[in-house]
Design an enzyme around this catalytic site. Sequence first.
Site, PDB file in Angstrom:
ATOM      1  N   HIS A  42       0.820  -1.210   0.000  1.00 50.09           N
ATOM      2  CA  HIS A  42       0.000   0.000   0.000  1.00 50.09           C
ATOM      3  C   HIS A  42       0.854   1.261   0.000  1.00 50.09           C
ATOM      4  O   HIS A  42       0.521   2.260  -0.610  1.00 50.09           O
ATOM      5  CB  HIS A  42      -0.944   0.004   1.207  1.00 50.09           C
TER       6      HIS A  42
ATOM      7  N   ARG B 175     -10.212  -8.657 -10.724  1.00 54.72           N
ATOM      8  CA  ARG B 175      -9.897  -9.938 -10.062  1.00 54.72           C
ATOM      9  C   ARG B 175     -10.754 -10.020  -8.802  1.00 54.72           C
ATOM     10  O   ARG B 175     -10.577  -9.219  -7.894  1.00 54.72           O
ATOM     11  CB  ARG B 175      -8.430  -9.979  -9.649  1.00 54.72           C
TER      12      ARG B 175
ATOM     13  N   ARG C  31     -13.824 -11.093 -13.757  1.00 53.08           N
ATOM     14  CA  ARG C  31     -13.387 -12.482 -13.867  1.00 53.08           C
ATOM     15  C   ARG C  31     -13.945 -13.266 -12.688  1.00 53.08           C
ATOM     16  O   ARG C  31     -13.876 -12.818 -11.549  1.00 53.08           O
ATOM     17  CB  ARG C  31     -11.861 -12.535 -13.845  1.00 53.08           C
TER      18      ARG C  31
ATOM     19  N   GLU D  18      -4.999 -18.727 -20.932  1.00 52.75           N
ATOM     20  CA  GLU D  18      -3.803 -18.684 -20.088  1.00 52.75           C
ATOM     21  C   GLU D  18      -3.219 -20.075 -19.853  1.00 52.75           C
ATOM     22  O   GLU D  18      -2.241 -20.233 -19.137  1.00 52.75           O
ATOM     23  CB  GLU D  18      -4.086 -17.970 -18.763  1.00 52.75           C
TER      24      GLU D  18
ATOM     25  N   ASN E 131       0.482 -13.852 -17.616  1.00 51.71           N
ATOM     26  CA  ASN E 131       1.192 -14.273 -16.397  1.00 51.71           C
ATOM     27  C   ASN E 131       1.164 -15.796 -16.273  1.00 51.71           C
ATOM     28  O   ASN E 131       2.182 -16.427 -16.001  1.00 51.71           O
ATOM     29  CB  ASN E 131       0.555 -13.662 -15.148  1.00 51.71           C
ATOM     30  N   ASP E 132      -0.014 -16.362 -16.464  1.00 53.33           N
ATOM     31  CA  ASP E 132      -0.112 -17.812 -16.367  1.00 53.33           C
ATOM     32  C   ASP E 132       0.298 -18.504 -17.657  1.00 53.33           C
ATOM     33  O   ASP E 132       0.892 -19.570 -17.625  1.00 53.33           O
ATOM     34  CB  ASP E 132      -1.537 -18.228 -15.977  1.00 53.33           C
TER      35      ASP E 132
ATOM     36  N   ARG F  74       5.584 -19.212 -11.474  1.00 51.62           N
ATOM     37  CA  ARG F  74       5.720 -17.761 -11.447  1.00 51.62           C
ATOM     38  C   ARG F  74       6.079 -17.206 -10.079  1.00 51.62           C
ATOM     39  O   ARG F  74       6.440 -16.040  -9.953  1.00 51.62           O
ATOM     40  CB  ARG F  74       4.465 -17.077 -12.022  1.00 51.62           C
TER      41      ARG F  74
ATOM     42  N   CYS G 220      -4.689  -9.266 -20.717  1.00 54.29           N
ATOM     43  CA  CYS G 220      -4.747  -8.621 -19.399  1.00 54.29           C
ATOM     44  C   CYS G 220      -3.605  -9.028 -18.470  1.00 54.29           C
ATOM     45  O   CYS G 220      -3.584  -8.662 -17.310  1.00 54.29           O
ATOM     46  CB  CYS G 220      -6.091  -8.893 -18.740  1.00 54.29           C
TER      47      CYS G 220
HETATM   48  C1  PEP Z   1      -2.734 -13.785 -15.950  1.00 53.60           C
HETATM   49  O1  PEP Z   1      -2.556 -14.950 -15.619  1.00 53.60           O
HETATM   50  O2  PEP Z   1      -2.068 -13.211 -16.819  1.00 53.60           O
HETATM   51  C2  PEP Z   1      -3.762 -12.965 -15.292  1.00 53.60           C
HETATM   52  C3  PEP Z   1      -4.119 -11.798 -15.756  1.00 53.60           C
HETATM   53  O3  PEP Z   1      -4.336 -13.459 -14.175  1.00 53.60           O
HETATM   54  P1  PEP Z   1      -3.636 -13.581 -12.745  1.00 53.60           P
HETATM   55  O4  PEP Z   1      -2.365 -12.803 -12.765  1.00 53.60           O
HETATM   56  O5  PEP Z   1      -4.649 -13.058 -11.786  1.00 53.60           O
HETATM   57  O6  PEP Z   1      -3.445 -15.059 -12.619  1.00 53.60           O
HETATM   58 MG    MG Z   2      -4.027 -15.996 -14.487  1.00 56.47          MG
END
Ligand code: PEP
Ligand code: MG
Length: 592
Positions: A190, A297, A333, A432, A455-456, A466, A503
Site C-alpha cells: 500500500h 480480479r 473475472r 492462459e 502471467n499464467d 511464477r 490482461c
Molecule cells: C494472468 O494470468 O495473466 C492474469 C491476468 O491473471 P492472474 O495474474 O490473476 O493469474
Molecule cells: Mg491468471
Amino acid sequence: MRLQGMGASPGIVIGKAWLLNRERVDVQTRTIPAESVASEILRFDQALASSVEQLETVKKQFSDRIGESHSYILDSHILMLKDDMLTEGTRRVIRDERIMAEGALKKVLDKFIAIFNAIEDDYLKERQADVVHVAERILRNLAGHEQVTLADLKEDVIVVAHDLTPADTIQMDRQHVKGFATDLGGKTSHTVIMARSLEIPAVVGMRHITARVRTGDPLILDGDSGIVIVHPDSQTFNRYLEKQRRFIYFERELHKLALLPAETKDGCKLRLSANIETPDDVCGVLEHGADGVGLFRTEFLYLKRRELPSEAEQLEAYKSVIEMVHPEPVTIRTLDLGGDKLIGHIPYSGESNPSMGLRAIRLCLHHPKMFRTQLRALARAGVYGNLKIMFPMISGLRELRLAKEMFYRVCDELRKEGVPFQENIPLGSMIEVPSAAIVVDMIAAESDFLSIGTNDLIQYALAIDRVNEDVAYLYEPLHPAIMRMIRNVMTGAEAADIPAAMCGEVAGEPLYAAALLGLGLRDFSMNPVSVPRVKRVLREVTVEESKRLARQILQLSTAREIEEYTKAYMRARFPEALMWEGAENGNAGTEA
Ligand code: PEP
Ligand code: MG
C-alpha cells in the site's frame, strides 16, 4: 556505492539522505501472574485506543492531501485495530496463556503472517505488511515510544527507512520528502501504491540500505531502475541530472495523455483498460484515462475475510464498479482461487502442485454452490451498466461449456424468481493455459470474447513457476513460443470474429506495446499507472510499422534476440524516453 532494489515509483531524485530511526520494540513474552491479567488487558486496550486515535488524527489532519482514494487504506488499518481476530485474539492469549500484552500480540500476529504467507497471489500476500504496520503501532504504544512522523521536516530529503507504513506516506511533507528508499516492501504494498499516486519516487526491497546510509549522505535515487547511488562522483551526478531533466519533461507529457484517445498514429482505435482488485481501485482507473476495466480480479472479496461473501455483498461490490465505470465496460473475472490461495472456506486436501491443481474454474465447478452465488451476483449486477464476464484458466471446451451452462441455469432461476438481471451478458474465456491457446479456434467459436492472461500462459507454457525465485530468470515473456501463441490467439479470434484482449502484465509493458499491436492486439488491460505510458507509445506508431516489427520478431529464435531487437527498435524510435533503460533485470538488495 551503487545499491540495487526494486523500482517502485518512477522518478529521479538527487539529494541528501534522512534516516528514519525508529526504535525497534523489544517484544517481551514474559508470563504474568493471574492477578495481573485484568490490568494487562487494560494496558492493551489503552494502546489499541491510542492507535485508533492516532490514525484518526492523521486522517483528519491530512484529509485534503489524501483524498477519498487513499483514506480507505487508513480506514482499513483502523478496522484492523477493531478486528476481533486481532483484539479478542490477543486478549484471549493474555487471559489463557498469561503472557504480557506485547508477547500475546506478537503470537496473534505470527498467526496472521502464516496465513498470508500461504497465499500465492503477490498482491494479497503483501497485505500482510498492513497487519504488521498496525501491530507495530500498537507495540510502540505499549512501549510508550514516541510515534516519529515525517510531517515536520525542515529541509529537502530522501527518506531512508527500514519500512514505511501508509500512515507515514500520507504524513510525508511533499514539500520536503523528495523520495524514499526502504529495506523492506514489495511493488504492490500500500505504501508503494500511495507513493505512486502522490508521485514520490521510491525504491523498495533494498534489504540493507539503512545499514549503509547515514543522515546527510548525498544520494541519487532512480525510482525506475531501482538504483540508489550513495556518494556519487561528479560524472555520475551530471549523468543523472540530465536523466532527471528528461524524466520531468516526459512526465509532464504523460499527464496530458490521460485526456487523449487511445489510437495509433494512423487512427486505428484501441482500447487501453485497467486491471483492478477492489472497487476502491476505480479512482486510479479514471485518473489515468483508462477505457474501462479489462480485468476485475474478484479473489480479494473472498480472501480478506473468514466466510464466503454473500450474494448481496458481491452484488454491491460489482454494482459499484460497474456504475462508476459506466458507460465504459467492466470485465469481471469469476473466482480464481486455488491450491494455497484458499483460506479455510472450503475443505482442502493438500496438493503438492497447487498451480496445476484445483484452481480457478476447476475449483468453481467443483464447488457449484459457491460458484452459483457469484454467478447470481454477476447476472444481477449486469443491469447497472456494461458488464462482461470471463472464466479463468479454461483449458478446453468442456470447462467452458460447463461454466456457461451453469450461468444460463442461474439466469433461468433468477427469471423464475422474478429477480431483475441482465440478459445476454457477453461470456469470455481467458487464454492462459497452453492447450487453450492451441485449440483457440474451438474456444473462440463458443466464446463472446477472449482475454490472454500472459502471467499464467508464460508460467504454464515455459514450465516456470511464477512465484519461484529460483527459476525467475527463465520467465521470458518474449520467448518465441509465447509470441507464436499470442499470434495464434489473435488469428483464432479474428477468424471467429470476436475480440481478443490481453490482461497479463505483458500488456502493460511499454517496451512490448508496438510488437503486440503488430501481432494484432487492439485491446490491452493493465495496471492503471501503465495506461499513459503504453498509450504514449501506441499513439506514435502506425499499424503498418508495428506489423513489420512483429514479422521481424517472429523470425528470431530466442527470447534474448527478441528482447535485444525490440529494445534497439524502441530506443531508436523513442530516443527521448527513459523507459527502456529501466528494464534492467537487477537483483534486489545487491550492491552493484
Ligand atoms: C494472468 O494470468 O495473466 C492474469 C491476468 O491473471 P492472474 O495474474 O490473476 O493469474
Ligand atoms: Mg491468471
